[in-house]
Structures are given as structure tokens and as C-alpha cells.
Design a protein around this motif. Sequence first.
Motif, PDB file in Angstrom:
ATOM      1  N   SER A 114      18.004  -5.304  -1.000  1.00  0.00           N
ATOM      2  CA  SER A 114      16.945  -4.773  -1.565  1.00  0.00           C
ATOM      3  C   SER A 114      15.382  -5.155  -0.787  1.00  0.00           C
ATOM      4  O   SER A 114      15.891  -6.881   0.161  1.00  0.00           O
ATOM      5  N   PHE A 115      14.812  -4.717  -0.416  1.00  0.00           N
ATOM      6  CA  PHE A 115      13.724  -5.889   0.234  1.00  0.00           C
ATOM      7  C   PHE A 115      12.478  -5.372  -1.269  1.00  0.00           C
ATOM      8  O   PHE A 115      11.943  -4.766  -1.553  1.00  0.00           O
ATOM      9  N   PHE A 116      11.760  -6.482  -1.209  1.00  0.00           N
ATOM     10  CA  PHE A 116      10.480  -7.215  -1.368  1.00  0.00           C
ATOM     11  C   PHE A 116       9.499  -8.255  -0.431  1.00  0.00           C
ATOM     12  O   PHE A 116       9.491  -8.667   0.151  1.00  0.00           O
ATOM     13  N   PHE A 173       1.674  -4.585  -3.599  1.00  0.00           N
ATOM     14  CA  PHE A 173       3.817  -4.987  -3.741  1.00  0.00           C
ATOM     15  C   PHE A 173       4.129  -4.400  -3.665  1.00  0.00           C
ATOM     16  O   PHE A 173       3.932  -2.827  -3.210  1.00  0.00           O
ATOM     17  N   THR A 174       5.261  -4.180  -1.959  1.00  0.00           N
ATOM     18  CA  THR A 174       5.835  -3.725  -1.470  1.00  0.00           C
ATOM     19  C   THR A 174       7.330  -3.460  -1.824  1.00  0.00           C
ATOM     20  O   THR A 174       7.844  -4.727  -1.833  1.00  0.00           O
ATOM     21  N   SER A 175       8.099  -3.194  -2.383  1.00  0.00           N
ATOM     22  CA  SER A 175       9.654  -2.644  -2.351  1.00  0.00           C
ATOM     23  C   SER A 175      10.245  -1.998  -1.593  1.00  0.00           C
ATOM     24  O   SER A 175       9.852  -0.887  -1.325  1.00  0.00           O
ATOM     25  N   GLY A 176      11.816  -2.232  -1.880  1.00  0.00           N
ATOM     26  CA  GLY A 176      12.538  -0.196  -1.501  1.00  0.00           C
ATOM     27  C   GLY A 176      13.815  -1.904  -1.116  1.00  0.00           C
ATOM     28  O   GLY A 176      14.623  -2.208  -1.746  1.00  0.00           O
ATOM     29  N   HIS A 226       7.039   2.920   1.843  1.00  0.00           N
ATOM     30  CA  HIS A 226       6.748   2.250   3.282  1.00  0.00           C
ATOM     31  C   HIS A 226       8.221   2.449   3.788  1.00  0.00           C
ATOM     32  O   HIS A 226       8.519   1.713   3.011  1.00  0.00           O
ATOM     33  N   LEU A 227       7.829   1.805   4.859  1.00  0.00           N
ATOM     34  CA  LEU A 227       9.461   2.426   5.827  1.00  0.00           C
ATOM     35  C   LEU A 227       9.034   0.948   6.683  1.00  0.00           C
ATOM     36  O   LEU A 227       8.525   0.649   7.700  1.00  0.00           O
ATOM     37  N   GLU A 228      10.427   0.210   6.929  1.00  0.00           N
ATOM     38  CA  GLU A 228       9.828  -1.180   8.087  1.00  0.00           C
ATOM     39  C   GLU A 228      11.394  -1.355   8.454  1.00  0.00           C
ATOM     40  O   GLU A 228      12.566  -1.782   7.459  1.00  0.00           O
ATOM     41  N   GLN A 229      11.160  -2.356   9.791  1.00  0.00           N
ATOM     42  CA  GLN A 229      13.197  -2.343  10.062  1.00  0.00           C
ATOM     43  C   GLN A 229      12.684  -3.503  11.569  1.00  0.00           C
ATOM     44  O   GLN A 229      11.314  -3.596  11.967  1.00  0.00           O
ATOM     45  N   PRO A 286       8.355   2.834  -2.339  1.00  0.00           N
ATOM     46  CA  PRO A 286       6.771   2.586  -2.328  1.00  0.00           C
ATOM     47  C   PRO A 286       6.397   0.986  -2.127  1.00  0.00           C
ATOM     48  O   PRO A 286       6.577  -0.062  -2.444  1.00  0.00           O
ATOM     49  N   TYR A 287       5.020   1.691  -2.320  1.00  0.00           N
ATOM     50  CA  TYR A 287       3.656  -0.055  -2.663  1.00  0.00           C
ATOM     51  C   TYR A 287       2.884   0.534  -3.422  1.00  0.00           C
ATOM     52  O   TYR A 287       2.708   1.574  -3.408  1.00  0.00           O
ATOM     53  N   VAL A 288       2.553  -0.512  -4.261  1.00  0.00           N
ATOM     54  CA  VAL A 288       1.247  -0.358  -4.800  1.00  0.00           C
ATOM     55  C   VAL A 288       0.260  -1.141  -4.178  1.00  0.00           C
ATOM     56  O   VAL A 288       0.369  -2.705  -3.784  1.00  0.00           O
ATOM     57  N   GLN A 289      -1.345  -1.121  -4.391  1.00  0.00           N
ATOM     58  CA  GLN A 289      -2.177  -1.796  -3.978  1.00  0.00           C
ATOM     59  C   GLN A 289      -2.849  -1.296  -4.528  1.00  0.00           C
ATOM     60  O   GLN A 289      -3.812  -0.911  -5.243  1.00  0.00           O
ATOM     61  N   PHE A 290      -3.803  -3.043  -5.297  1.00  0.00           N
ATOM     62  CA  PHE A 290      -5.288  -2.717  -6.453  1.00  0.00           C
ATOM     63  C   PHE A 290      -6.755  -4.161  -5.170  1.00  0.00           C
ATOM     64  O   PHE A 290      -6.252  -4.673  -4.201  1.00  0.00           O
ATOM     65  N   ALA A 291      -7.328  -3.405  -5.291  1.00  0.00           N
ATOM     66  CA  ALA A 291      -8.579  -3.938  -4.491  1.00  0.00           C
ATOM     67  C   ALA A 291     -10.178  -3.514  -4.580  1.00  0.00           C
ATOM     68  O   ALA A 291     -10.399  -2.868  -5.980  1.00  0.00           O
TER      69      ALA A 291
END
Length: 257
Positions: A247-249, A226-229, A185-188, A211-216
Motif C-alpha cells: 500500500s501507499f500513503f 492525505f493520499t493513499s493507494g 493520484h497515480l505515482e511511480q 484517492p486523495y482528500v484535501q482540506f484548505a
Amino acid sequence: MKRSFTKGGLLTLLLAVLMLAVNPQQAKAQEESRFSMDVTLNSDIFFGFYPFFAGSYSLSDNTAFTFYGILWSGGNNGAGIGGGPWGNWTEFGVGMDFAVAEGININPQIGLLNGSLTSGLGTPVLGEGIVPNLTIGLDKAFTEGEIYVGYYAGFDHGNPSTNNYLHYWANYGFKISPFFSAGLHLEQLRFTGGINQPEGSAYDFYVALGPYVQFADPNGGAFARFTSGADLRSDDMIAKSGWTQPSFFKLTVGYSF
């Protein structure tokens, strides 16, 4: 002269009554199948807590009317983007969704801003700005992704200056199983200036990659991501923004109806 129903006539009458009873139910089911909606609760390191919803109503096999809303609320993130509280900031918009290929959708929308962030007024106001935005979604058998770009432009409500922002993200991931997916995931978020803002005033609040992880639920419905960076900004940009964010989450939990 008396008339009596034959067996065939009685059967025809019963079928007609049955069709009258069934058709409204079929029509209702078809109408409901044209509508869909996602509702999420989000919390990230910058914007704080904000509920989000996005709905669509199918117009054809490849097009749909869409609407969305973000309850940004009254967060201020320390000093706050724009220099203070946001005035119960609320975003609501509409648009159209186009299925351009198998598993690929393009959704241009226009949103109305309400509050005090982009107008710079200091007092919450209806229609303080607009948000032209575009979302491109990818949803295939083994891959998923999304690109979002939105430009937040403030209106002059008699204030000395307005605040404009560019917000975008892009992510791409793999469906490792029907239950679990992961990717990058990239975000600005960037302040781009505004009315009566000095030349060269633009700066980044954050540029995050991670990275991100997803449960569905494999059958559709509930999901969690959950997204982090890490922050990719230069030291000069950090100093100019006055916002230190190493950091980013972001945590999202939602349901697709």
C-alpha cells in the motif's frame, strides 16, 4: 524681495510631499505581490519525512522565475534506494513558470542533487547529480490537478557505478466546496540503471494508484492533503526490486504565502 506661498502653491507642495511618502509604499506593495511561496511538510511510506518549499517571482502577467528545495534528509528506507543511507540528501533547483491558458501553468526546472544516493559514492558530495523536471498545474473554479515528471541522474565522482531514477505522479480532482476537494493520484518511482549498471537492471520501487482528500482555507493559506493507494506492480517486479510495499500513503500539511 520676499516671496510668499499662495494657497495653491502650498497645496501643490503638500501633494508633492505626500506622493513622495506614498510611492515607496506602493512600490513595496507591488514588489511583494510579485513574490509567492509554498512550504509543506510531507511524510510518505517510502521517502519518510521531508520538508519542501517552492517559490516564484513574477516577471510578467504570464511568466515567473521559480525555485524550489527538498530536504530529503538522511532517510534510508530499510536497505534504502541505492543500497544504503542517502548522505543527508538535498535537492535545490530553479526554473521558469509559464501560464499557457486560464488555470494551466507549465513549469520546467533543473535541480542540483547533493548527497550520496545517485552518485553511488557512499560519501555525501556537493553536486552528486542533477534533476531535470517538469510540473504542469491545473487550478480552475471546480477542478484541480498536477503532473510531475523528474529524472534523477547521478554524476561519476570516481565511484564504480551511479544510480538513476524516474519519479512521476499525476492527480486530478474536484473542488467539492471552497474548503474540501478530492480526486485520484497515480505515482511511480523507477530505478532506470546508471553508469556500469547491468543491462536489464531497471525495476519499479512502487506504482501506486488511489484517492486523495484535501482540506484548505477558502481564503488561501493553510491546507492539508492525505493520499493513499494500492501497489500495482506485478509479483515479478516486486521480487526484482526486493521492496515489498502493498500500500501507499502520504500526508502533507502546508501553507501558501
